[in-house]
Design a protein around this motif. Structure first.
Motif, PDB file in Angstrom:
ATOM      1  N   PRO A   5       0.792  -1.236   0.000  1.00  0.00           N
ATOM      2  CA  PRO A   5       0.000   0.000   0.000  1.00  0.00           C
ATOM      3  C   PRO A   5       0.826   1.290   0.000  1.00  0.00           C
ATOM      4  N   GLU A   6       1.869   1.343   0.802  1.00  0.00           N
ATOM      5  CA  GLU A   6       2.638   2.583   0.864  1.00  0.00           C
ATOM      6  C   GLU A   6       3.382   2.828  -0.448  1.00  0.00           C
ATOM      7  N   ARG A   7       3.980   1.796  -1.002  1.00  0.00           N
ATOM      8  CA  ARG A   7       4.668   1.939  -2.293  1.00  0.00           C
ATOM      9  C   ARG A   7       3.687   2.370  -3.377  1.00  0.00           C
ATOM     10  N   LEU A   8       2.496   1.768  -3.388  1.00  0.00           N
ATOM     11  CA  LEU A   8       1.520   2.069  -4.424  1.00  0.00           C
ATOM     12  C   LEU A   8       0.870   3.430  -4.219  1.00  0.00           C
ATOM     13  N   ARG A   9       0.734   3.844  -2.978  1.00  0.00           N
ATOM     14  CA  ARG A   9       0.246   5.197  -2.720  1.00  0.00           C
ATOM     15  C   ARG A   9       1.207   6.225  -3.305  1.00  0.00           C
ATOM     16  N   ARG A  10       2.498   6.018  -3.045  1.00  0.00           N
ATOM     17  CA  ARG A  10       3.501   6.950  -3.571  1.00  0.00           C
ATOM     18  C   ARG A  10       3.539   6.914  -5.092  1.00  0.00           C
ATOM     19  N   LEU A  11       3.425   5.722  -5.669  1.00  0.00           N
ATOM     20  CA  LEU A  11       3.451   5.585  -7.120  1.00  0.00           C
ATOM     21  C   LEU A  11       2.269   6.323  -7.748  1.00  0.00           C
ATOM     22  N   ALA A  12       1.083   6.138  -7.182  1.00  0.00           N
ATOM     23  CA  ALA A  12      -0.100   6.819  -7.724  1.00  0.00           C
ATOM     24  C   ALA A  12       0.054   8.329  -7.636  1.00  0.00           C
ATOM     25  N   ASP A  13       0.589   8.823  -6.517  1.00  0.00           N
ATOM     26  CA  ASP A  13       0.779  10.267  -6.355  1.00  0.00           C
ATOM     27  C   ASP A  13       1.755  10.827  -7.386  1.00  0.00           C
ATOM     28  N   SER A  14       2.854  10.114  -7.620  1.00  0.00           N
ATOM     29  CA  SER A  14       3.861  10.622  -8.555  1.00  0.00           C
ATOM     30  C   SER A  14       3.416  10.481 -10.005  1.00  0.00           C
ATOM     31  N   PHE A  15       2.676   9.425 -10.300  1.00  0.00           N
ATOM     32  CA  PHE A  15       2.256   9.185 -11.687  1.00  0.00           C
ATOM     33  C   PHE A  15       1.170  10.164 -12.119  1.00  0.00           C
ATOM     34  N   ALA A  16       0.216  10.429 -11.227  1.00  0.00           N
ATOM     35  CA  ALA A  16      -0.928  11.282 -11.574  1.00  0.00           C
ATOM     36  C   ALA A  16      -0.519  12.749 -11.478  1.00  0.00           C
ATOM     37  N   ASP A  17       0.180  13.228 -12.494  1.00  0.00           N
ATOM     38  CA  ASP A  17       0.727  14.586 -12.462  1.00  0.00           C
ATOM     39  C   ASP A  17      -0.198  15.604 -13.124  1.00  0.00           C
ATOM     40  N   SER A  18      -1.412  15.200 -13.472  1.00  0.00           N
ATOM     41  CA  SER A  18      -2.401  16.108 -14.041  1.00  0.00           C
ATOM     42  C   SER A  18      -3.785  15.600 -13.667  1.00  0.00           C
ATOM     43  N   PRO A  19      -4.791  16.478 -13.682  1.00  0.00           N
ATOM     44  CA  PRO A  19      -6.156  16.016 -13.363  1.00  0.00           C
ATOM     45  C   PRO A  19      -6.635  14.907 -14.287  1.00  0.00           C
ATOM     46  N   SER A  20      -6.282  14.972 -15.567  1.00  0.00           N
ATOM     47  CA  SER A  20      -6.758  13.945 -16.499  1.00  0.00           C
ATOM     48  C   SER A  20      -6.118  12.594 -16.204  1.00  0.00           C
ATOM     49  N   THR A  21      -4.839  12.599 -15.847  1.00  0.00           N
ATOM     50  CA  THR A  21      -4.172  11.349 -15.502  1.00  0.00           C
ATOM     51  C   THR A  21      -4.723  10.792 -14.201  1.00  0.00           C
ATOM     52  N   GLN A  22      -4.984  11.661 -13.235  1.00  0.00           N
ATOM     53  CA  GLN A  22      -5.590  11.209 -11.989  1.00  0.00           C
ATOM     54  C   GLN A  22      -6.943  10.553 -12.245  1.00  0.00           C
ATOM     55  N   ARG A  23      -7.763  11.200 -13.064  1.00  0.00           N
ATOM     56  CA  ARG A  23      -9.081  10.636 -13.353  1.00  0.00           C
ATOM     57  C   ARG A  23      -8.966   9.281 -14.042  1.00  0.00           C
ATOM     58  N   ALA A  24      -8.026   9.166 -14.975  1.00  0.00           N
ATOM     59  CA  ALA A  24      -7.873   7.903 -15.696  1.00  0.00           C
ATOM     60  C   ALA A  24      -7.397   6.788 -14.772  1.00  0.00           C
ATOM     61  N   LEU A  25      -6.425   7.099 -13.920  1.00  0.00           N
ATOM     62  CA  LEU A  25      -5.905   6.082 -13.008  1.00  0.00           C
ATOM     63  C   LEU A  25      -6.991   5.610 -12.045  1.00  0.00           C
ATOM     64  N   LEU A  26      -7.735   6.551 -11.479  1.00  0.00           N
ATOM     65  CA  LEU A  26      -8.789   6.189 -10.534  1.00  0.00           C
ATOM     66  C   LEU A  26      -9.946   5.481 -11.236  1.00  0.00           C
ATOM     67  N   PHE A  27     -10.222   5.856 -12.475  1.00  0.00           N
ATOM     68  CA  PHE A  27     -11.265   5.164 -13.233  1.00  0.00           C
ATOM     69  C   PHE A  27     -10.891   3.705 -13.455  1.00  0.00           C
ATOM     70  N   GLY A  28      -9.643   3.451 -13.876  1.00  0.00           N
ATOM     71  CA  GLY A  28      -9.211   2.070 -14.088  1.00  0.00           C
ATOM     72  C   GLY A  28      -9.313   1.255 -12.818  1.00  0.00           C
ATOM     73  N   ALA A  29      -8.908   1.850 -11.696  1.00  0.00           N
ATOM     74  CA  ALA A  29      -8.999   1.144 -10.423  1.00  0.00           C
ATOM     75  C   ALA A  29     -10.448   0.889 -10.032  1.00  0.00           C
ATOM     76  N   GLN A  30     -11.272   1.903 -10.163  1.00  0.00           N
ATOM     77  CA  GLN A  30     -12.687   1.807  -9.788  1.00  0.00           C
ATOM     78  C   GLN A  30     -13.378   0.692 -10.555  1.00  0.00           C
ATOM     79  N   GLN A  31     -13.123   0.627 -11.851  1.00  0.00           N
ATOM     80  CA  GLN A  31     -13.817  -0.371 -12.670  1.00  0.00           C
ATOM     81  C   GLN A  31     -13.386  -1.798 -12.315  1.00  0.00           C
ATOM     82  N   ILE A  32     -12.129  -1.980 -11.966  1.00  0.00           N
ATOM     83  CA  ILE A  32     -11.689  -3.298 -11.494  1.00  0.00           C
ATOM     84  C   ILE A  32     -12.442  -3.680 -10.227  1.00  0.00           C
ATOM     85  N   LEU A  33     -12.561  -2.753  -9.314  1.00  0.00           N
ATOM     86  CA  LEU A  33     -13.229  -3.039  -8.042  1.00  0.00           C
ATOM     87  C   LEU A  33     -14.706  -3.341  -8.240  1.00  0.00           C
TER      88      LEU A  33
END
Length: 222
Positions: free
Chosen positions: A175-203
């Motif tokens: 969790p801690e590694r992946l939290r940091r990875l998500a924070d560093s990867f999502a460097d724009s609102p559109s990337t954040q939305r895409a990353l969270l959308f992919g996660a949401q749909q899996i869940l």
């Protein structure tokens, strides 16, 4: 099947939102995943066999979600993690295979054809998410699989003990590694939305699988 909604809050970091989504909308939130009927009741062997075989349809084939996502991730930090995760999930596929052999055939269940069609539809949805060209979607899907799998694993390990299969370690949920990875990867609102959308749909798909398995257990009881 269940639905989930991730609210994009300006004050919340991407990793924080992702971890909360996994806890609130994934396998950890479904009562059947930790139920006595599944894990230790008189029909637990049949119910666990059902779980194993349906998970094998979703995650037992290569390439899986993490493998598909790995082909689309170029960010160096993300690649470091996803290569480790791909190795871990190769071991998980082997674990599922051993469990499926030990558990025996899928238990006879009323409405089996509809269940089979539903889980094949889920498998197709997972594949599409993991191959999305939208920057961040595939990575979000892979992260969600890795994090949610720790809760799936609790049931699989109960099955391993019941069926005499050696329990294997699982360390892709970091969790801690992946939290940091998500924070560093999502460097724009559109990337954040895409990353969270992919996660949401899996869940959503994982939660829906638990719904399906619980309905099948109830149909066998009926």
């Amino acid at each position: 099947m269940a639905s989930a909604s991730v609210q994009i809050a300006g004050s919340a970091r991407t990793g924080q939102l992702l971890l909360a989504c996994v806890t609130e909308h994934g396998s950890a939130a479904h009562s059947y995943a930790t139920s006595q009927k599944l894990l230790s009741g008189p029909d637990a062997s049949r119910n666990l066999a059902d779980l194993i075989h349906f998970l094998s349809t979703l995650h037992g084939l290569h390439p899986g979600v993490v493998d598909h996502a790995a082909a689309r991730v170029v960010d160096p930090d993300a690649r470091d993690w996803i290569e480790d995760a791909a190795t871990a999930f190769a071991a998980e596929r082997f674990y599922l295979t051993r469990l499926a052999v030990a558990a025996g055939p899928v238990p006879s269940t009323p409405g089996a054809a509809d269940s089979d069609n539903a889980v094949r539809g889920q498998a197709h949805a997972l594949e599409m998410l993991a191959q999305s060209e939208r920057n961040g979607c595939a990575l979000g899907a892979a992260i969600a699989v890795a994090l949610d799998w720790q809760y799936v694993r609790s049931a699989l390990d109960a099955a391993a003990i019941r069926f005499g299969v050696e329990v294997q370690p699982y360390d892709a949920a970091q969790p801690e590694r992946l939290r940091r990875l998500a924070d560093s990867f999502a460097d724009s609102p559109s990337t954040q939305r895409a990353l969270l959308f992919g996660a949401q749909q899996i869940l959503i798909q994982h939660y829906g699988l638990w719904d399906l398995l619980e309905a099948r257990q109830q149909a066998r009881e009926g």
